[in-house]
Scaffold this active site. Sequence first.
Site, PDB file in Angstrom:
ATOM      1  N   ASP A   8     -10.667   3.415  11.286  1.00 23.40           N
ATOM      2  CA  ASP A   8      -9.977   2.249  11.834  1.00 23.40           C
ATOM      3  C   ASP A   8     -10.290   1.972  13.299  1.00 23.40           C
ATOM      4  O   ASP A   8      -9.397   1.805  14.127  1.00 23.40           O
ATOM      5  CB  ASP A   8      -8.463   2.387  11.641  1.00 23.40           C
ATOM      6  CG  ASP A   8      -8.062   2.285  10.179  1.00 23.40           C
ATOM      7  OD1 ASP A   8      -8.546   1.366   9.512  1.00 23.40           O
ATOM      8  OD2 ASP A   8      -7.286   3.129   9.715  1.00 23.40           O
ATOM      9  N   LYS A  14      -6.917   2.614  -1.898  1.00 22.38           N
ATOM     10  CA  LYS A  14      -7.486   3.502  -0.894  1.00 22.38           C
ATOM     11  C   LYS A  14      -8.331   4.549  -1.602  1.00 22.38           C
ATOM     12  O   LYS A  14      -8.064   4.906  -2.753  1.00 22.38           O
ATOM     13  CB  LYS A  14      -6.393   4.167  -0.050  1.00 22.38           C
ATOM     14  CG  LYS A  14      -6.898   4.754   1.268  1.00 22.38           C
ATOM     15  CD  LYS A  14      -5.745   5.025   2.220  1.00 22.38           C
ATOM     16  CE  LYS A  14      -6.273   5.422   3.598  1.00 22.38           C
ATOM     17  NZ  LYS A  14      -5.196   5.597   4.585  1.00 22.38           N
ATOM     18  N   ASP A  43      -6.895  -4.505  10.553  1.00 20.20           N
ATOM     19  CA  ASP A  43      -6.231  -3.205  10.384  1.00 20.20           C
ATOM     20  C   ASP A  43      -7.018  -2.138  11.123  1.00 20.20           C
ATOM     21  O   ASP A  43      -7.873  -1.477  10.559  1.00 20.20           O
ATOM     22  CB  ASP A  43      -6.099  -2.857   8.898  1.00 20.20           C
ATOM     23  CG  ASP A  43      -5.250  -1.611   8.679  1.00 20.20           C
ATOM     24  OD1 ASP A  43      -4.733  -1.061   9.663  1.00 20.20           O
ATOM     25  OD2 ASP A  43      -5.104  -1.186   7.519  1.00 20.20           O
ATOM     26  N   GLU A  88      -3.047  -3.060  -2.472  1.00 20.86           N
ATOM     27  CA  GLU A  88      -4.156  -2.496  -1.697  1.00 20.86           C
ATOM     28  C   GLU A  88      -4.475  -1.073  -2.137  1.00 20.86           C
ATOM     29  O   GLU A  88      -3.595  -0.215  -2.220  1.00 20.86           O
ATOM     30  CB  GLU A  88      -3.793  -2.506  -0.203  1.00 20.86           C
ATOM     31  CG  GLU A  88      -4.839  -1.873   0.683  1.00 20.86           C
ATOM     32  CD  GLU A  88      -4.408  -1.835   2.143  1.00 20.86           C
ATOM     33  OE1 GLU A  88      -5.130  -1.233   2.960  1.00 20.86           O
ATOM     34  OE2 GLU A  88      -3.334  -2.392   2.468  1.00 20.86           O
ATOM     35  N   ASP A 121     -12.117   6.052   6.889  1.00 24.70           N
ATOM     36  CA  ASP A 121     -11.026   5.151   7.297  1.00 24.70           C
ATOM     37  C   ASP A 121     -10.553   5.481   8.704  1.00 24.70           C
ATOM     38  O   ASP A 121      -9.375   5.759   8.932  1.00 24.70           O
ATOM     39  CB  ASP A 121      -9.875   5.267   6.301  1.00 24.70           C
ATOM     40  CG  ASP A 121      -8.819   4.187   6.493  1.00 24.70           C
ATOM     41  OD1 ASP A 121      -9.180   3.099   6.971  1.00 24.70           O
ATOM     42  OD2 ASP A 121      -7.655   4.440   6.167  1.00 24.70           O
ATOM     43  N   ASP A 172      -9.572  -3.371   1.862  1.00 24.36           N
ATOM     44  CA  ASP A 172      -9.604  -2.839   3.220  1.00 24.36           C
ATOM     45  C   ASP A 172     -10.989  -2.248   3.462  1.00 24.36           C
ATOM     46  O   ASP A 172     -11.455  -1.399   2.704  1.00 24.36           O
ATOM     47  CB  ASP A 172      -8.525  -1.768   3.391  1.00 24.36           C
ATOM     48  CG  ASP A 172      -8.397  -1.281   4.821  1.00 24.36           C
ATOM     49  OD1 ASP A 172      -9.411  -0.832   5.390  1.00 24.36           O
ATOM     50  OD2 ASP A 172      -7.280  -1.323   5.369  1.00 24.36           O
ATOM     51  N   HIS A 211      -8.443  -6.590   4.823  1.00 26.39           N
ATOM     52  CA  HIS A 211      -8.067  -5.838   5.999  1.00 26.39           C
ATOM     53  C   HIS A 211      -9.373  -5.428   6.662  1.00 26.39           C
ATOM     54  O   HIS A 211     -10.102  -4.587   6.152  1.00 26.39           O
ATOM     55  CB  HIS A 211      -7.226  -4.619   5.635  1.00 26.39           C
ATOM     56  CG  HIS A 211      -5.774  -4.923   5.496  1.00 26.39           C
ATOM     57  ND1 HIS A 211      -4.814  -3.940   5.350  1.00 26.39           N
ATOM     58  CD2 HIS A 211      -5.101  -6.101   5.497  1.00 26.39           C
ATOM     59  CE1 HIS A 211      -3.617  -4.514   5.263  1.00 26.39           C
ATOM     60  NE2 HIS A 211      -3.773  -5.815   5.343  1.00 26.39           N
ATOM     61  N   TRP A 258       0.859  -1.185   0.000  1.00 26.54           N
ATOM     62  CA  TRP A 258       0.000   0.000   0.000  1.00 26.54           C
ATOM     63  C   TRP A 258       0.887   1.224   0.000  1.00 26.54           C
ATOM     64  O   TRP A 258       1.852   1.310   0.758  1.00 26.54           O
ATOM     65  CB  TRP A 258      -0.911   0.045   1.229  1.00 26.54           C
ATOM     66  CG  TRP A 258      -1.660   1.351   1.300  1.00 26.54           C
ATOM     67  CD1 TRP A 258      -2.760   1.698   0.577  1.00 26.54           C
ATOM     68  CD2 TRP A 258      -1.313   2.499   2.093  1.00 26.54           C
ATOM     69  NE1 TRP A 258      -3.128   2.993   0.878  1.00 26.54           N
ATOM     70  CE2 TRP A 258      -2.261   3.508   1.795  1.00 26.54           C
ATOM     71  CE3 TRP A 258      -0.304   2.771   3.012  1.00 26.54           C
ATOM     72  CZ2 TRP A 258      -2.233   4.764   2.403  1.00 26.54           C
ATOM     73  CZ3 TRP A 258      -0.254   4.024   3.613  1.00 26.54           C
ATOM     74  CH2 TRP A 258      -1.215   5.005   3.319  1.00 26.54           C
ATOM     75  N   HIS A 289     -11.428   1.562   3.300  1.00 24.62           N
ATOM     76  CA  HIS A 289     -10.860   2.306   2.178  1.00 24.62           C
ATOM     77  C   HIS A 289     -11.846   2.581   1.054  1.00 24.62           C
ATOM     78  O   HIS A 289     -11.451   2.767  -0.093  1.00 24.62           O
ATOM     79  CB  HIS A 289      -9.646   1.550   1.626  1.00 24.62           C
ATOM     80  CG  HIS A 289      -8.441   1.648   2.494  1.00 24.62           C
ATOM     81  ND1 HIS A 289      -7.199   1.229   2.096  1.00 24.62           N
ATOM     82  CD2 HIS A 289      -8.286   2.121   3.757  1.00 24.62           C
ATOM     83  CE1 HIS A 289      -6.331   1.438   3.067  1.00 24.62           C
ATOM     84  NE2 HIS A 289      -6.977   1.972   4.087  1.00 24.62           N
TER      85      HIS A 289
END
Length: 412
Positions: free
Chosen positions: A290, A222, A320, A220, A288, A253, A280, A179, A256
Amino acid sequence: MSYESAKARFADWGVDTDGAIGRLADIPISMHCWQGDDVVGFEQSTGTSGGGIQATGNHPGRARSPEELRADLEFAYAMIPGKHRLNLHAMYLDTDETPDRDEIEFRHFTPWVEWASEQGIKLDFNPTFFAHAKADDNLTLSHPDKGIRDFWIEHGKRTREIAARMGQELGSPCINNIWVPDGYKDIPIDRMAARRRLEASLDDMLAPSQDRAHMRDAVESKLFGIGVEACTVGSHEFYMGYAIRKETILCLDMGHFHPTENIADKVSSVALSVDELLLHVSRPMRWDSDHVILLNDDILQMAQELVASDILDRTHIGLDFFDATISRTAAWVIGTRNMQKALLRALLLPLERLRGLEDSLDFTSRLTHTEELKDLPYGAVWDEFCSRNDCPSGMTLIGNLDAYQASVSGRG
Protein backbone atom coordinates in the site's frame (compact mmCIF):
# COMPACT_ATOMS: atom_id res chain seq x y z
CA MET A 1 5.53 24.63 -23.68
CA SER A 2 2.32 26.67 -23.75
CA TYR A 3 -1.05 24.95 -23.70
CA GLU A 4 -1.90 26.25 -27.17
CA SER A 5 1.26 24.69 -28.60
CA ALA A 6 0.52 21.41 -26.83
CA LYS A 7 -3.06 21.51 -28.07
CA ALA A 8 -1.77 21.80 -31.66
CA ARG A 9 0.62 18.88 -31.17
CA PHE A 10 -2.19 16.64 -29.99
CA ALA A 11 -4.46 17.87 -32.77
CA ASP A 12 -1.93 16.50 -35.25
CA TRP A 13 -2.83 13.08 -33.84
CA GLY A 14 -6.55 13.79 -33.99
CA VAL A 15 -6.86 14.33 -30.23
CA ASP A 16 -9.07 17.06 -28.70
CA THR A 17 -7.31 18.24 -25.55
CA ASP A 18 -10.20 20.46 -24.44
CA GLY A 19 -12.52 17.46 -24.65
CA ALA A 20 -10.11 15.36 -22.58
CA ILE A 21 -9.85 18.08 -19.93
CA GLY A 22 -13.62 18.39 -19.77
CA ARG A 23 -14.10 14.67 -19.34
CA LEU A 24 -11.41 14.40 -16.66
CA ALA A 25 -13.16 17.10 -14.65
CA ASP A 26 -16.21 14.83 -14.40
CA ILE A 27 -14.34 11.81 -12.98
CA PRO A 28 -14.45 11.77 -9.15
CA ILE A 29 -11.82 9.93 -7.12
CA SER A 30 -12.88 8.57 -3.73
CA MET A 31 -10.07 9.57 -1.38
CA HIS A 32 -9.62 7.32 1.65
CA CYS A 33 -9.83 8.83 5.11
CA TRP A 34 -7.46 6.30 6.70
CA GLN A 35 -4.30 7.76 5.11
CA GLY A 36 -4.72 10.79 7.37
CA ASP A 37 -4.38 9.02 10.72
CA ASP A 38 -2.60 5.72 9.96
CA VAL A 39 -5.78 3.59 10.16
CA VAL A 40 -6.36 4.38 13.84
CA GLY A 41 -9.95 5.65 13.73
CA PHE A 42 -11.88 7.52 16.40
CA GLU A 43 -13.62 4.84 18.43
CA GLN A 44 -13.46 5.54 22.15
CA SER A 45 -14.00 2.08 23.58
CA THR A 46 -13.87 -0.79 21.09
CA GLY A 47 -10.91 -0.38 18.77
CA THR A 48 -7.85 -2.62 19.08
CA SER A 49 -4.88 -3.33 16.88
CA GLY A 50 -4.90 -6.34 14.61
CA GLY A 51 -6.51 -7.70 11.48
CA GLY A 52 -3.40 -7.47 9.31
CA ILE A 53 -3.70 -3.68 8.95
CA GLN A 54 -0.57 -1.71 9.74
CA ALA A 55 0.81 1.67 8.76
CA THR A 56 4.55 1.98 9.26
CA GLY A 57 6.40 5.14 10.26
CA ASN A 58 5.92 7.97 12.71
CA HIS A 59 6.04 11.14 10.62
CA PRO A 60 4.78 14.17 12.59
CA GLY A 61 1.33 15.56 11.92
CA ARG A 62 -1.05 12.60 12.29
CA ALA A 63 -4.66 13.67 12.67
CA ARG A 64 -5.85 12.88 16.20
CA SER A 65 -9.49 13.88 15.94
CA PRO A 66 -12.24 14.19 13.35
CA GLU A 67 -11.74 17.95 13.33
CA GLU A 68 -8.03 17.63 12.53
CA LEU A 69 -8.71 15.01 9.89
CA ARG A 70 -11.32 17.18 8.20
CA ALA A 71 -8.95 20.16 8.20
CA ASP A 72 -6.28 18.02 6.54
CA LEU A 73 -8.78 16.79 3.99
CA GLU A 74 -9.89 20.32 3.15
CA PHE A 75 -6.29 21.28 2.44
CA ALA A 76 -5.73 18.17 0.32
CA TYR A 77 -8.88 18.69 -1.75
CA ALA A 78 -7.81 22.29 -2.41
CA MET A 79 -4.61 20.95 -3.99
CA ILE A 80 -6.44 18.43 -6.21
CA PRO A 81 -8.24 19.67 -9.35
CA GLY A 82 -11.85 18.59 -9.80
CA LYS A 83 -14.55 17.54 -7.35
CA HIS A 84 -14.04 14.30 -5.48
CA ARG A 85 -15.43 11.96 -2.84
CA LEU A 86 -14.39 10.77 0.63
CA ASN A 87 -14.26 7.12 1.60
CA LEU A 88 -15.03 6.66 5.33
CA HIS A 89 -14.54 3.55 7.45
CA ALA A 90 -17.03 2.80 10.20
CA MET A 91 -14.28 3.20 12.83
CA TYR A 92 -14.18 6.94 12.00
CA LEU A 93 -17.42 7.84 13.75
CA ASP A 94 -17.63 11.32 15.26
CA THR A 95 -19.54 11.19 18.56
CA ASP A 96 -19.11 11.44 22.31
CA GLU A 97 -21.00 8.16 22.64
CA THR A 98 -19.22 4.81 22.88
CA PRO A 99 -21.21 2.38 20.73
CA ASP A 100 -19.78 -1.01 19.88
CA ARG A 101 -19.63 -1.93 16.20
CA ASP A 102 -23.06 -3.60 16.31
CA GLU A 103 -24.62 -0.46 17.83
CA ILE A 104 -23.52 2.30 15.46
CA GLU A 105 -26.18 4.50 13.90
CA PHE A 106 -26.36 7.33 11.39
CA ARG A 107 -26.28 9.96 14.13
CA HIS A 108 -22.72 8.90 14.99
CA PHE A 109 -21.66 10.14 11.55
CA THR A 110 -23.82 13.24 11.07
CA PRO A 111 -20.85 15.62 11.54
CA TRP A 112 -19.20 13.97 8.55
CA VAL A 113 -22.35 14.30 6.44
CA GLU A 114 -22.83 17.94 7.42
CA TRP A 115 -19.20 18.69 6.59
CA ALA A 116 -19.41 16.85 3.27
CA SER A 117 -22.52 18.81 2.35
CA GLU A 118 -20.77 22.10 3.14
CA GLN A 119 -17.73 21.07 1.10
CA GLY A 120 -19.72 19.73 -1.85
CA ILE A 121 -18.19 16.28 -1.34
CA LYS A 122 -19.98 12.93 -1.66
CA LEU A 123 -19.31 10.03 0.72
CA ASP A 124 -18.55 6.33 0.40
CA PHE A 125 -18.47 3.94 3.36
CA ASN A 126 -17.00 0.68 4.68
CA PRO A 127 -17.85 -1.64 7.57
CA THR A 128 -14.78 -2.16 9.76
CA PHE A 129 -14.23 -5.88 10.29
CA PHE A 130 -10.75 -5.53 11.81
CA ALA A 131 -9.13 -3.90 14.86
CA HIS A 132 -11.65 -5.35 17.32
CA ALA A 133 -11.59 -8.03 20.02
CA LYS A 134 -14.15 -10.08 18.08
CA ALA A 135 -11.78 -10.14 15.08
CA ASP A 136 -8.70 -11.31 16.97
CA ASP A 137 -9.02 -14.83 15.53
CA ASN A 138 -8.88 -13.33 12.01
CA LEU A 139 -12.38 -14.74 11.55
CA THR A 140 -15.54 -12.60 11.49
CA LEU A 141 -18.39 -13.45 9.10
CA SER A 142 -16.99 -16.98 8.67
CA HIS A 143 -16.32 -17.62 12.37
CA PRO A 144 -17.52 -21.04 13.66
CA ASP A 145 -19.10 -19.24 16.63
CA LYS A 146 -22.58 -18.11 15.60
CA GLY A 147 -22.56 -15.38 18.23
CA ILE A 148 -19.49 -13.76 16.69
CA ARG A 149 -20.94 -14.12 13.21
CA ASP A 150 -24.17 -12.49 14.36
CA PHE A 151 -22.23 -9.60 15.89
CA TRP A 152 -20.51 -8.86 12.58
CA ILE A 153 -23.67 -9.43 10.54
CA GLU A 154 -25.39 -6.80 12.65
CA HIS A 155 -22.43 -4.45 12.15
CA GLY A 156 -22.70 -4.95 8.41
CA LYS A 157 -26.45 -4.32 8.39
CA ARG A 158 -26.00 -1.10 10.30
CA THR A 159 -23.29 0.16 7.97
CA ARG A 160 -25.59 -0.45 5.01
CA GLU A 161 -28.30 1.59 6.71
CA ILE A 162 -25.82 4.36 7.47
CA ALA A 163 -24.48 4.32 3.92
CA ALA A 164 -27.99 4.52 2.48
CA ARG A 165 -28.77 7.53 4.67
CA MET A 166 -25.50 9.18 3.63
CA GLY A 167 -26.37 8.68 -0.02
CA GLN A 168 -29.87 10.02 0.51
CA GLU A 169 -28.69 13.10 2.40
CA LEU A 170 -25.97 13.96 -0.14
CA GLY A 171 -27.87 13.03 -3.29
CA SER A 172 -25.37 10.47 -4.59
CA PRO A 173 -25.20 6.68 -4.17
CA CYS A 174 -22.84 5.75 -1.34
CA ILE A 175 -20.67 2.75 -2.22
CA ASN A 176 -20.56 0.48 0.83
CA ASN A 177 -17.54 -1.80 0.38
CA ILE A 178 -17.30 -5.08 2.30
CA TRP A 179 -13.87 -6.53 3.09
CA VAL A 180 -13.26 -9.06 5.85
CA PRO A 181 -9.87 -10.38 7.05
CA ASP A 182 -11.07 -13.95 7.48
CA GLY A 183 -8.60 -16.76 6.96
CA TYR A 184 -6.14 -19.21 8.47
CA LYS A 185 -2.44 -18.96 9.25
CA ASP A 186 -1.87 -22.65 8.57
CA ILE A 187 -3.49 -25.08 6.14
CA PRO A 188 -7.18 -25.60 7.03
CA ILE A 189 -9.00 -28.91 6.88
CA ASP A 190 -12.36 -27.63 5.65
CA ARG A 191 -12.20 -24.53 3.47
CA MET A 192 -15.68 -25.19 2.13
CA ALA A 193 -17.28 -24.94 5.57
CA ALA A 194 -15.71 -21.53 6.17
CA ARG A 195 -16.75 -20.29 2.75
CA ARG A 196 -20.30 -21.52 3.25
CA ARG A 197 -20.45 -19.64 6.54
CA LEU A 198 -19.13 -16.49 4.85
CA GLU A 199 -21.67 -16.80 2.04
CA ALA A 200 -24.56 -17.31 4.46
CA SER A 201 -23.44 -14.36 6.60
CA LEU A 202 -23.19 -12.11 3.55
CA ASP A 203 -26.64 -13.22 2.42
CA ASP A 204 -28.07 -12.36 5.83
CA MET A 205 -26.24 -9.04 5.97
CA LEU A 206 -27.37 -7.99 2.49
CA ALA A 207 -30.94 -9.24 2.88
CA PRO A 208 -32.53 -5.93 4.00
CA SER A 209 -33.45 -4.04 0.85
CA GLN A 210 -31.78 -0.67 0.28
CA ASP A 211 -32.53 1.81 -2.47
CA ARG A 212 -29.76 1.61 -5.10
CA ALA A 213 -30.22 5.32 -5.69
CA HIS A 214 -28.82 5.83 -2.19
CA MET A 215 -26.49 2.88 -1.50
CA ARG A 216 -24.74 0.13 -3.45
CA ASP A 217 -22.97 -2.91 -2.05
CA ALA A 218 -19.46 -3.90 -3.13
CA VAL A 219 -17.42 -6.97 -2.13
CA GLU A 220 -13.61 -7.08 -2.01
CA SER A 221 -11.25 -10.04 -2.11
CA LYS A 222 -7.71 -10.47 -0.85
CA LEU A 223 -4.88 -12.87 -1.63
CA PHE A 224 -3.63 -13.29 1.94
CA GLY A 225 -2.77 -11.22 4.98
CA ILE A 226 -0.75 -11.30 8.18
CA GLY A 227 -2.03 -14.30 10.12
CA VAL A 228 -3.99 -15.71 7.18
CA GLU A 229 -1.09 -16.79 4.98
CA ALA A 230 -2.47 -20.26 4.20
CA CYS A 231 -6.06 -19.46 3.27
CA THR A 232 -8.15 -16.36 2.76
CA VAL A 233 -11.81 -17.31 2.93
CA GLY A 234 -12.93 -14.38 0.75
CA SER A 235 -10.68 -15.09 -2.22
CA HIS A 236 -10.96 -13.43 -5.63
CA GLU A 237 -12.80 -16.44 -7.03
CA PHE A 238 -15.21 -16.45 -4.08
CA TYR A 239 -16.16 -12.81 -4.45
CA MET A 240 -16.22 -12.77 -8.23
CA GLY A 241 -18.75 -15.59 -8.16
CA TYR A 242 -20.68 -13.92 -5.36
CA ALA A 243 -20.83 -10.56 -7.15
CA ILE A 244 -22.10 -12.20 -10.33
CA ARG A 245 -24.76 -14.26 -8.51
CA LYS A 246 -25.91 -11.53 -6.15
CA GLU A 247 -25.46 -8.59 -8.54
CA THR A 248 -23.21 -6.56 -6.25
CA ILE A 249 -20.31 -4.37 -7.28
CA LEU A 250 -16.98 -6.22 -7.47
CA CYS A 251 -14.01 -4.45 -5.89
CA LEU A 252 -10.54 -5.03 -7.34
CA ASP A 253 -7.76 -3.83 -5.03
CA MET A 254 -4.47 -3.49 -6.92
CA GLY A 255 -2.54 -4.75 -3.89
CA HIS A 256 -4.63 -7.86 -3.28
CA PHE A 257 -3.21 -10.15 -5.95
CA HIS A 258 0.08 -11.84 -6.76
CA PRO A 259 2.78 -9.23 -7.46
CA THR A 260 3.17 -10.44 -11.04
CA GLU A 261 -0.54 -10.21 -11.89
CA ASN A 262 -1.62 -7.30 -14.10
CA ILE A 263 -4.78 -6.01 -12.45
CA ALA A 264 -5.59 -3.85 -15.47
CA ASP A 265 -5.94 -7.03 -17.50
CA LYS A 266 -8.71 -8.25 -15.17
CA VAL A 267 -10.93 -5.20 -15.68
CA SER A 268 -12.33 -5.98 -19.12
CA SER A 269 -12.77 -9.64 -18.19
CA VAL A 270 -14.88 -9.09 -15.08
CA ALA A 271 -16.74 -6.15 -16.67
CA LEU A 272 -18.39 -8.66 -19.01
CA SER A 273 -20.06 -10.31 -16.01
CA VAL A 274 -20.74 -7.55 -13.47
CA ASP A 275 -22.53 -4.27 -14.04
CA GLU A 276 -20.26 -2.11 -11.89
CA LEU A 277 -16.68 -2.20 -10.64
CA LEU A 278 -14.94 -0.59 -7.70
CA LEU A 279 -11.18 -0.04 -7.83
CA HIS A 280 -8.92 0.38 -4.84
CA VAL A 281 -5.82 1.87 -6.39
CA SER A 282 -2.54 1.42 -4.55
CA ARG A 283 1.09 0.52 -5.23
CA PRO A 284 2.09 -2.89 -3.88
CA MET A 285 5.87 -2.73 -3.83
CA ARG A 286 5.91 -6.03 -1.93
CA TRP A 287 2.43 -7.48 -2.35
CA ASP A 288 -0.15 -5.47 -0.35
CA SER A 289 2.28 -2.90 1.01
CA ASP A 290 0.00 0.00 0.00
CA HIS A 291 2.56 2.59 -1.07
CA VAL A 292 1.51 5.97 -2.43
CA ILE A 293 0.56 5.82 -6.10
CA LEU A 294 3.25 6.74 -8.61
CA LEU A 295 2.62 7.61 -12.23
CA ASN A 296 4.01 4.22 -13.23
CA ASP A 297 3.12 1.57 -15.80
CA ASP A 298 0.60 -0.16 -13.52
CA ILE A 299 -1.44 3.01 -13.05
CA LEU A 300 -1.12 4.07 -16.69
CA GLN A 301 -2.30 0.64 -17.87
CA MET A 302 -5.23 0.68 -15.47
CA ALA A 303 -6.37 4.09 -16.69
CA GLN A 304 -5.93 3.08 -20.33
CA GLU A 305 -7.99 -0.06 -19.76
CA LEU A 306 -10.86 1.92 -18.24
CA VAL A 307 -10.90 4.38 -21.12
CA ALA A 308 -10.28 1.93 -23.96
CA SER A 309 -12.90 -0.49 -22.61
CA ASP A 310 -15.37 2.38 -22.26
CA ILE A 311 -16.31 1.42 -18.70
CA LEU A 312 -15.47 4.64 -16.85
CA ASP A 313 -19.18 5.32 -16.35
CA ARG A 314 -19.64 2.07 -14.43
CA THR A 315 -16.36 2.07 -12.52
CA HIS A 316 -15.95 3.70 -9.12
CA ILE A 317 -12.33 4.74 -8.53
CA GLY A 318 -11.14 4.74 -4.94
CA LEU A 319 -7.69 4.91 -3.36
CA ASP A 320 -6.21 2.62 -0.70
CA PHE A 321 -2.73 3.38 0.55
CA PHE A 322 -1.33 4.50 3.90
CA ASP A 323 2.22 5.63 4.53
CA ALA A 324 3.21 7.11 7.87
CA THR A 325 6.83 7.76 6.85
CA ILE A 326 5.89 10.87 4.85
CA SER A 327 3.51 13.81 5.10
CA ARG A 328 0.02 12.33 5.11
CA THR A 329 -1.54 15.27 3.31
CA ALA A 330 1.17 15.19 0.64
CA ALA A 331 0.49 11.46 0.19
CA TRP A 332 -3.19 12.15 -0.51
CA VAL A 333 -2.40 14.94 -2.96
CA ILE A 334 0.37 13.11 -4.83
CA GLY A 335 -1.57 9.86 -5.08
CA THR A 336 -4.86 11.39 -6.20
CA ARG A 337 -3.21 13.68 -8.74
CA ASN A 338 -1.26 10.75 -10.17
CA MET A 339 -4.48 8.81 -10.69
CA GLN A 340 -5.86 11.84 -12.50
CA LYS A 341 -2.70 12.24 -14.58
CA ALA A 342 -2.99 8.60 -15.67
CA LEU A 343 -6.61 9.11 -16.66
CA LEU A 344 -5.69 12.25 -18.60
CA ARG A 345 -3.03 10.38 -20.54
CA ALA A 346 -5.54 7.69 -21.40
CA LEU A 347 -8.09 10.30 -22.51
CA LEU A 348 -5.43 11.89 -24.75
CA LEU A 349 -4.82 8.70 -26.75
CA PRO A 350 -5.97 8.53 -30.40
CA LEU A 351 -7.88 5.35 -29.63
CA GLU A 352 -9.68 4.94 -32.94
CA ARG A 353 -6.40 5.13 -34.84
CA LEU A 354 -4.76 2.64 -32.48
CA ARG A 355 -7.74 0.28 -32.66
CA GLY A 356 -7.58 0.39 -36.46
CA LEU A 357 -3.94 -0.65 -36.44
CA GLU A 358 -4.68 -3.47 -34.02
CA ASP A 359 -7.69 -4.71 -35.98
CA SER A 360 -5.64 -4.77 -39.17
CA LEU A 361 -2.96 -6.77 -37.32
CA ASP A 362 -0.38 -4.07 -38.01
CA PHE A 363 1.44 -4.62 -34.74
CA THR A 364 4.58 -2.83 -35.90
CA SER A 365 2.68 0.40 -36.47
CA ARG A 366 0.82 -0.11 -33.20
CA LEU A 367 4.18 -0.25 -31.43
CA THR A 368 5.67 2.76 -33.22
CA HIS A 369 2.55 4.81 -32.55
CA THR A 370 2.36 3.99 -28.85
CA GLU A 371 6.06 4.76 -28.40
CA GLU A 372 5.92 8.06 -30.27
CA LEU A 373 2.85 9.08 -28.28
CA LYS A 374 4.96 8.99 -25.13
CA ASP A 375 6.80 12.11 -26.33
CA LEU A 376 3.71 14.30 -26.53
CA PRO A 377 3.48 17.24 -24.05
CA TYR A 378 1.07 15.75 -21.51
CA GLY A 379 2.47 18.01 -18.80
CA ALA A 380 1.26 21.16 -20.54
CA VAL A 381 -2.26 19.77 -20.76
CA TRP A 382 -2.14 18.78 -17.08
CA ASP A 383 -1.00 22.29 -16.12
CA GLU A 384 -3.92 23.72 -18.07
CA PHE A 385 -6.31 21.38 -16.26
CA CYS A 386 -4.92 22.53 -12.91
CA SER A 387 -5.15 26.18 -13.95
CA ARG A 388 -8.78 25.85 -15.00
CA ASN A 389 -9.54 24.35 -11.59
CA ASP A 390 -7.55 26.97 -9.63
CA CYS A 391 -5.07 24.37 -8.38
CA PRO A 392 -1.30 24.81 -8.16
CA SER A 393 1.29 22.68 -9.91
CA GLY A 394 5.06 22.40 -9.99
CA MET A 395 7.08 24.33 -7.42
CA THR A 396 4.00 26.21 -6.20
CA LEU A 397 2.36 22.90 -5.25
CA ILE A 398 5.52 21.72 -3.50
CA GLY A 399 5.70 24.94 -1.52
CA ASN A 400 2.08 24.62 -0.43
CA LEU A 401 2.57 21.00 0.66
CA ASP A 402 5.69 21.90 2.65
CA ALA A 403 4.00 24.86 4.33
CA TYR A 404 0.96 22.87 5.42
CA GLN A 405 3.12 20.05 6.75
CA ALA A 406 5.09 22.56 8.80
CA SER A 407 1.82 23.90 10.24
CA VAL A 408 0.73 20.48 11.56
CA SER A 409 4.12 19.06 12.60
CA GLY A 410 3.57 20.13 16.20
CA ARG A 411 0.74 17.66 16.74
CA GLY A 412 1.71 15.28 19.53
